[in-house]
Motif scaffolding. Structure first.
Motif, short mmCIF file in Angstrom:
data_model
loop_
_atom_site.label_atom_id
_atom_site.label_comp_id
_atom_site.label_asym_id
_atom_site.label_seq_id
_atom_site.Cartn_x
_atom_site.Cartn_y
_atom_site.Cartn_z
N GLN A 1 0.83 -1.20 0.00
CA GLN A 1 0.00 0.00 0.00
C GLN A 1 0.87 1.26 0.00
O GLN A 1 2.01 1.22 0.49
N PRO A 2 0.36 2.38 -0.51
CA PRO A 2 1.11 3.63 -0.42
C PRO A 2 1.46 3.93 1.03
O PRO A 2 0.63 3.76 1.93
N GLY A 3 2.69 4.32 1.27
CA GLY A 3 3.15 4.62 2.62
C GLY A 3 3.83 3.46 3.33
O GLY A 3 4.47 3.67 4.37
N ASP A 4 3.70 2.24 2.80
CA ASP A 4 4.41 1.10 3.39
C ASP A 4 5.92 1.27 3.21
O ASP A 4 6.38 1.87 2.23
N THR A 5 6.67 0.72 4.16
CA THR A 5 8.10 0.55 3.99
C THR A 5 8.37 -0.95 3.92
O THR A 5 7.92 -1.69 4.80
N VAL A 6 9.08 -1.40 2.89
CA VAL A 6 9.28 -2.83 2.66
C VAL A 6 10.77 -3.11 2.51
O VAL A 6 11.54 -2.24 2.11
N LEU A 7 11.16 -4.35 2.84
CA LEU A 7 12.53 -4.81 2.62
C LEU A 7 12.54 -5.87 1.54
O LEU A 7 11.79 -6.85 1.62
N ILE A 8 13.40 -5.67 0.55
CA ILE A 8 13.56 -6.63 -0.55
C ILE A 8 15.01 -7.09 -0.56
O ILE A 8 15.92 -6.30 -0.80
N HIS A 9 15.23 -8.36 -0.26
CA HIS A 9 16.59 -8.89 -0.31
C HIS A 9 17.01 -9.11 -1.77
O HIS A 9 16.16 -9.25 -2.66
N THR B 1 8.15 3.00 0.40
CA THR B 1 9.56 3.27 0.64
C THR B 1 10.27 1.93 0.62
O THR B 1 9.87 0.99 1.31
N VAL B 2 11.34 1.83 -0.18
CA VAL B 2 11.96 0.54 -0.45
C VAL B 2 13.35 0.47 0.18
O VAL B 2 14.21 1.31 -0.09
N ILE B 3 13.55 -0.54 1.02
CA ILE B 3 14.87 -0.89 1.55
C ILE B 3 15.31 -2.16 0.84
O ILE B 3 14.50 -3.07 0.63
N GLY B 4 16.58 -2.23 0.47
CA GLY B 4 17.06 -3.43 -0.23
C GLY B 4 18.45 -3.82 0.22
O GLY B 4 19.27 -2.96 0.53
N THR B 5 18.71 -5.13 0.28
CA THR B 5 20.06 -5.58 0.57
C THR B 5 20.78 -5.95 -0.72
O THR B 5 20.17 -6.49 -1.65
N VAL B 6 22.07 -5.64 -0.78
CA VAL B 6 22.91 -5.92 -1.94
C VAL B 6 24.29 -6.32 -1.45
O VAL B 6 24.63 -6.11 -0.28
N GLY B 7 25.11 -6.86 -2.37
CA GLY B 7 26.41 -7.37 -1.98
C GLY B 7 27.59 -6.45 -2.23
O GLY B 7 28.71 -6.79 -1.83
N SER B 8 27.38 -5.31 -2.89
CA SER B 8 28.50 -4.43 -3.22
C SER B 8 27.99 -3.02 -3.45
O SER B 8 26.79 -2.79 -3.63
N ASP B 9 28.93 -2.07 -3.46
CA ASP B 9 28.56 -0.68 -3.73
C ASP B 9 28.00 -0.52 -5.14
O ASP B 9 27.07 0.27 -5.36
N HIS C 1 16.82 2.89 0.10
CA HIS C 1 17.85 2.63 1.11
C HIS C 1 18.56 1.32 0.82
O HIS C 1 18.24 0.29 1.42
N PRO C 2 19.53 1.30 -0.11
CA PRO C 2 20.30 0.06 -0.31
C PRO C 2 21.24 -0.18 0.86
O PRO C 2 21.90 0.74 1.34
N ILE C 3 21.28 -1.41 1.33
CA ILE C 3 22.15 -1.80 2.44
C ILE C 3 23.15 -2.83 1.92
O ILE C 3 22.76 -3.88 1.40
N VAL C 4 24.44 -2.53 2.03
CA VAL C 4 25.48 -3.46 1.61
C VAL C 4 25.70 -4.44 2.77
O VAL C 4 26.36 -4.11 3.76
N TYR C 5 25.14 -5.64 2.64
CA TYR C 5 25.10 -6.57 3.77
C TYR C 5 26.48 -7.09 4.16
O TYR C 5 26.66 -7.60 5.27
N THR C 6 27.47 -6.95 3.26
CA THR C 6 28.82 -7.44 3.59
C THR C 6 29.51 -6.58 4.64
O THR C 6 30.50 -7.01 5.24
N ARG C 7 29.02 -5.37 4.86
CA ARG C 7 29.63 -4.51 5.89
C ARG C 7 28.63 -3.89 6.85
O ARG C 7 29.03 -3.24 7.82
N GLU C 8 27.34 -4.05 6.61
CA GLU C 8 26.33 -3.50 7.49
C GLU C 8 25.39 -4.62 7.95
O GLU C 8 25.07 -5.52 7.18
N LYS C 9 24.93 -4.55 9.19
CA LYS C 9 23.94 -5.49 9.69
C LYS C 9 22.57 -4.97 9.30
O LYS C 9 22.11 -3.95 9.83
N PHE C 10 21.93 -5.68 8.37
CA PHE C 10 20.72 -5.11 7.78
C PHE C 10 19.59 -4.95 8.79
O PHE C 10 18.80 -4.00 8.70
N ALA C 11 19.49 -5.85 9.77
CA ALA C 11 18.40 -5.72 10.74
C ALA C 11 18.55 -4.44 11.56
O ALA C 11 17.56 -3.75 11.85
#
Length: 324
Positions: A138-146, A166-174, A187-197
């Motif tokens: 729905q509009p306004g949701d924040t979701v995480l997509i690995h 609003t989309v948060i995503g995990t990725v393996g590199s810059d 909000h891309p999160i580089v999981y190799t150096r950041e704790k995504f949770a």
């Protein structure tokens, strides 16, 4: 005679063989499709490795696009010359030409190429059921997509953004972070150096998420649960890092009465009317320009083993196709 990729034993990419096959005329309820492009998907590696067992020897691949060459008895929805695409059904898409059940095929709009059709069907239909049916964003949701820079990930990020999330995503590199950002990931999160949770909790001000879309499996499952708000939904739709081991269901209670589901495309597309409706919604969002299908790798069909090696080594981004 036509050619196809087949395997006689499970194992690594080296078990894939380029063989001559006799296709024959389509049976009742079938169509003969000559492929112009074939989709490469992570599930193909599960079939090849034996994680998802099937009788051997076997063909491989569940997605393609091409032209109907012949129709079997009782087929009225298609005629020779029709442009079509499909995902699901019996294995065998890694082939120059094949017969398959007509009820698994949909007509490909003139505004979409065969390469787009082959690249979008499985990944796009997966994104459709994830975002529109499993948990309806729905509009306004924040979701995480690995795996936000992968094939499903890039489509899902764009589509979720178009839906107002609003989309948060995990990725393996810059580099993959920039790719995901360019496709709607806020909000891309580089999981190799950041704790995504921990990052998810920061981004949401500690509130957590209504949904996590997780195709990674074993390595991310428990931390994905920690990202959810009370009554949130954990959508596990893949196992790139391996299957999730058994766990105490009581944790779902103590972590906030969470939901967990393990969806698959077969159940969502089992009824033809659902398949057609899902495909039409996918085609519409792509033709509108809200979702771009990124084909970042192309391999000759006979080089399928190399394609599998690159996919499993995380050397690919977006969608990959095989060309007969």
């Amino acid at each position: 005679m036509a050619h196809a990729i087949r395997f006689h034993q499970t194992g690594g990419p080296e078990v894939l063989q380029w063989e001559t096959v006799d296709v024959g005329a389509p049976g009742a309820g079938e169509v003969t499709v000559r492929h112009h492009a074939i989709g490469l998907n992570y599930i193909d590696t599960y079939h090849r490795s034996g994680l998802y067992p099937m009788p051997l020897p076997s063909g491989l691949g569940i997605e393609g696009a091409g032209v109907v060459e012949a129709v079997g008895e009782g087929v009225t929805d298609f005629a020779p010359g029709d442009r079509v695409a499909y995902a699901g059904g019996p294995l065998g898409a890694y082939s120059e030409v094949r017969n398959l059940p007509a009820h698994r095929v949909v007509k490909l709009p003139a505004g979409l190429s065969f390469e787009q059709g082959a690249a979008m069907m499985l990944q796009g239909l997966t994104a459709q059921y994830l975002l529109r049916r499993t948990y309806r964003v729905q509009p306004g949701d924040t979701v995480l997509i690995h795996a936000a820079a992968g094939g499903v990930g890039l489509i899902a990020c764009q589509w979720a953004k178009a839906l107002g999330a609003t989309v948060i995503g995990t990725v393996g590199s810059d580099a993959k972070a920039e790719l995901a950002r360019a496709h709607g990931c806020d909000h891309p999160i580089v999981y190799t150096r950041e704790k995504f949770a921990e990052r998810v909790r920061e981004i949401t001000g500690g509130a957590g998420l209504p949904v996590v879309y997780d195709s990674i499996g074993k390595d991310t499952f428990m931390d994905s649960l920690r990202c959810l708000r009370p009554l949130g939904m954990m959508v596990l739709f893949g196992a790139a890092s391996g299957p999730v081991p058994p766990f105490d269901l009581g944790l779902l209670n103590t972590m906030g009465s969470l939901y967990v589901t393990r969806p698959g495309i077969a159940a969502y597309t089992a009824k033809r009317e659902d398949l057609v409706a899902m495909a039409n919604e996918l085609f519409e969002v792509v033709e509108s320009g809200k979702v771009r299908i990124e084909i970042n790798q192309r391999y000759a069909l006979r080089d399928a083993a190399q394609a599998h090696s690159d996919l499993e080594a995380r050397r690919t981004t977006g969608s990959t196709i095989l060309l007969p």
